[in-house]
Design an enzyme around this catalytic site. Sequence first.
Site, short mmCIF file in Angstrom:
data_model
loop_
_atom_site.label_atom_id
_atom_site.label_comp_id
_atom_site.label_asym_id
_atom_site.label_seq_id
_atom_site.Cartn_x
_atom_site.Cartn_y
_atom_site.Cartn_z
N HIS A 1 0.87 -1.13 0.20
CA HIS A 1 0.12 -0.10 -0.03
C HIS A 1 0.89 1.33 -0.11
O HIS A 1 0.40 2.11 -0.68
CB HIS A 1 -0.97 0.02 1.41
CG HIS A 1 -1.88 -1.11 1.22
ND1 HIS A 1 -2.08 -1.75 2.33
CD2 HIS A 1 -2.85 -1.40 0.39
CE1 HIS A 1 -3.04 -2.77 2.10
NE2 HIS A 1 -3.81 -2.28 0.91
N LYS B 1 -16.22 -7.28 4.24
CA LYS B 1 -14.94 -8.24 4.27
C LYS B 1 -14.69 -8.59 5.75
O LYS B 1 -13.72 -9.36 5.77
CB LYS B 1 -13.85 -7.25 4.05
CG LYS B 1 -13.68 -7.28 2.23
CD LYS B 1 -12.40 -6.63 1.90
CE LYS B 1 -12.33 -6.56 0.34
NZ LYS B 1 -11.03 -5.95 0.02
N ARG C 1 -1.31 -6.11 -8.83
CA ARG C 1 -0.31 -7.05 -8.44
C ARG C 1 -0.11 -8.21 -9.56
O ARG C 1 0.76 -8.78 -9.74
CB ARG C 1 -0.45 -7.84 -7.11
CG ARG C 1 -0.49 -6.67 -5.81
CD ARG C 1 -0.79 -7.37 -4.79
NE ARG C 1 -2.31 -7.95 -4.60
CZ ARG C 1 -3.22 -7.95 -3.82
NH1 ARG C 1 -2.85 -7.80 -2.57
NH2 ARG C 1 -4.28 -7.96 -4.09
N SER D 1 -2.83 -7.69 2.23
CA SER D 1 -3.57 -7.77 3.67
C SER D 1 -3.90 -9.16 4.10
O SER D 1 -3.22 -9.57 5.24
CB SER D 1 -4.60 -6.78 3.93
OG SER D 1 -3.99 -5.52 3.68
#
Length: 179
Positions: free
Chosen positions: A23, A47, A101, A139
């Site tokens: 991040h 989430k 990514r 994460s």
Amino acid sequence: MEDQALSGKGIYPGTFDPVTNGHMDIIRRSLRVVDKLVVAVAANPGKGPMFSLEERVSLVLAELQTLPPDQAARVEVKSFDTLLMHFAVEQGAGVIMRGLRAVSDFEYEFQMAGMNARLNTQVETVFLMASEKVQFISSRFVKEIGRLGGDISQFVSPQVKKILDVRFEEERNGLRPLD
């Protein structure tokens, strides 16, 4: 309507649960593209975040202290629980910054950018490829590795690692439920 240049203000949205070195890479690199950046911490209760919205905002704010002062001065951190396009208009931003990514990220982000463009044609999405050293960090993986006792020090800052270690210890001792 005539096309206008992109706004000097961008938004980098995410859950940031927790904020990672990946991040921070995107934040630093976004500052090369926009004059001002709002790191938009999404409530995103679906989430099941490990950290509360307030804790995630605090973590990001603390991480911004690691930036050079001239860069840190150009970044704001705000939470939101609305549609991203509504938040972008509210903030006066013309650019959404997103990190990619892998190909799997691209498929999801491509769909999201298309939907956002339908909602507001005045806000552009800019994709930044993750830097080589951080392209595998997520994460979710950081939490999974840390929860199972693995070393997460190369994925997060020392201050985030310390906070995660405390949270994992609380979970192991039954003081907090697993997310």
